[in-house]
Design an enzyme around this catalytic site. Structure first.
Site: not given
Ligand code: NAD
Ligand code: 6OD
Length: 492
Positions: A180, A256, A290, A392
């Site tokens: 998804k 992640e 992130c 964040e």
């Molecule tokens: P989000 O958690 O709002 O949503 C991520 C996904 O989860 C979406 O597909 C959403 O529809 C789904 N989702 C939301 N609530 C849910 C639930 N209760 N059950 C199941 N699925 C659910 O995150 P976002 O706003 O899309 O992304 C931004 C965040 O992601 C930031 O906090 C960022 O730091 C983090 N991020 C982390 C990494 C990493 O590798 N550590 C990478 C990219 C983004």
């Molecule tokens: O480079 C990657 O594999 C990775 N997971 C990056 C994540 C970026 C976060 O926004």
């Protein structure tokens, strides 16, 4: 004649499914609708899970490593053949500049399939000989098997890159997946399903469902009893909700999550290289990576010079249409996210910050004024306890703090509940090797940022995640390892 709006449908068991419920996909550059998305209901998610299990019982479950690797290479080739389509979809969904989508998002989407095909072919398995009393011995060896049907939930910031980062190793290990994408970015995920169809991935091995989190496709995946493992990238708070759902059935999870990453700049750094690196580390993808650095610590002798130079560079950043080859920064993903980021700009002022650059909403005098833009922003002067230094923000903003000693800056950088990444700038080799490993993070860069061999572990500490993916770490998460122990009795 009215033009037909693009339709993003669900891909389940090798078939394209529409849905009674639909939602608009919006271009954040100007707020215009770009597509209609078919939201998967519980029955559609259930059909996806069942088709995954059926695929595992069928020919997909009997594929060899060589066959799966060949399939992954075909997927990579087809993504590359359709680069123009992928670029258009990614830019329409996110508004990110062509310069980024064409060098980071789409090439990495293809590379993720190639790298995991390569790793799969050479992945070692363990084998131990155990000597027993009386001359007998036992041979232990491990067998790698799929976990089953893996639920993959991904965010909107690097849509194709982060989805394929999980889909590729999951398929490499022989699992079926129900993926998804974020509701904000359904485009490239739908193209990926078309690619799977074109290259002949067996029906049911890859399923795509669209929708939101709670009460929608996300929750239907995480609460489905026949999903065997969940891998998630997104906000730490969402991780908590998913972890609760995964507890029922004791499902393996890989998370992640968010970050509040520090950059540490020593006075002995190569200033120009550091400044280029920091412009990327703070403002790439409008700060919506992130790994972006929102807390910047600068050794006092170069603090003022750094603040002036960063603010000057920020004022010159070109906020442009994604298609313009010299655009350096795009909008934020949505109106809601812009409200959140602007809320932090206001909070920073309330907390007493000095605004060195930006801090507002740009005015373009064209359709972009209906989009979700904010100015790239640099602030200073807040105490370490300020909310803006703890939470964040996930936008194009950093706070700059001076420091005097290595010990002091290590303590400040590590004073966070997150633990994803750090970036450190110095020409002193001893210092680099002292400070980089002292960061309580999963990834510590020296004189670089967002540079990584895909075979290395990726993940975070604390609120930033659970587990590591990347290279063999991914294969180990997406596999069930069975140890076989064969006793061999001594002969004559
Ligand atoms: P989000 O958690 O709002 O949503 C991520 C996904 O989860 C979406 O597909 C959403 O529809 C789904 N989702 C939301 N609530 C849910 C639930 N209760 N059950 C199941 N699925 C659910 O995150 P976002 O706003 O899309 O992304 C931004 C965040 O992601 C930031 O906090 C960022 O730091 C983090 N991020 C982390 C990494 C990493 O590798 N550590 C990478 C990219 C983004
Ligand atoms: O480079 C990657 O594999 C990775 N997971 C990056 C994540 C970026 C976060 O926004």
């Amino acid at each position: 004649m009215a033009t037909q709006m693009t339709q993003y449908r669900n891909y389940v068991g090798g078939r394209w499914l529409t849905s009674a419920r639909q939602f608009p996909d919006v271009n954040p550059v100007d707020g215009s609708p770009t597509a209609t998305v078919h939201e998967a209901d519980a029955a559609t998610v259930d059909a996806a899970v069942r088709s995954g299990h059926a695929a595992l019982e069928g020919p997909w479950g009997r594929t060899s490593v060589a066959e799966r690797a060949a399939m992954l290479y075909r997927i990579a080739d087809e993504i590359e053949r359709r680069t123009t389509d992928f670029l258009a979809a990614e830019m329409a969904d996110t508004g990110k500049p062509h310069a980024m989508a064409s060098t980071v998002d789409i090439p990495r989407g293809a590379a993720n399939f190639r790298i995991f095909a390569d790793i799969l072919k050479t992945a070692p398995l363990e084998s131990f000989r155990m000597d027993l009393p009386g001359g007998a011995h036992a041979i232990n060896y491990t067998v790698r098997k799929p976990l089953g049907v893996v639920g993959i939930i991904s965010p909107w910031n690097l849509p194709l890159l982060l989805l394929t980062w999980k889909v590729a190793p999951a398929l490499a290990c022989g699992n079926a997946v129900v993926a998804k994408p974020s509701e904000e970015t359904p485009g490239t995920a739908t193209l990926l399903a078309e690619v799977m169809d074109t290259v002949g991935v067996p029906a049911g091995a890859f399923n795509l469902v669209h929708g939101f989190g709670p009460g929608s496709a996300g929750e239907f995946i995480t609460t489905h009893p026949d999903i065997n493992a969940i891998t998630f990238t997104g906000e730490s708070r969402t991780g908590t909700a998913i972890m609760r759902a995964a507890a029922e059935g004791v499902k393996p999870i890989s998370f992640e999550l968010g970050g509040k990453n520090a950059a540490i700049i020593f006075a002995d750094c190569d200033f120009d290289k550091m400044l280029d690196g920091m412009m990327r580390a703070v403002f790439l993808n409008s700060g919506q990576v992130c790994l972006c650095a929102e807390r910047v610590y600068v050794e006092r002798p170069i603090y003022s010079r750094f603040c002036d130079a960063l603010a000057a560079r920020v004022r010159g950043l070109k906020l442009g249409w994604p298609e313009d080859r010299d655009s350096a920064m795009g909008p934020l993903i949505s109106a809601a996210h812009r409200d959140k980021v602007l809320g932090y700009f206001a909070l920073a002022r309330d907390e007493g910050a000095q605004v060195l650059a930006g801090g507002g909403v740009p005015h373009f005098g064209d359709a972009r004024d209906r989009g979700f833009w904010v100015e790239p922003t640099v602030i200073a002067g807040l105490p370490e306890t300020a909310r803006c230094l703890k939470e964040e923000i996930f936008g194009p903003i950093c706070h700059v703090t001076p420091f005097d000693t290595e010990r002091e800056v290590i303590a400040m950088a590590n004073d966070t509940r997150y633990g994803l990444a750090a970036t450190l700038w110095t020409t002193n080799l001893d210092r680099a090797h002292r400070v980089a490993p002292a960061m309580r993070v999963g990834l510590s860069w020296v004189n670089s940022w967002f540079l990584r061999d895909l075979r290395t572990p990726f993940g975070g500490a604390g609120l930033s995640g659970i587990g590591r993916e990347g290279g063999l770490h991914s294969l180990n998460f997406y596999s069930e390892l069975t140890n076989v122990c064969v006793r061999v009795d001594s002969g004559v």
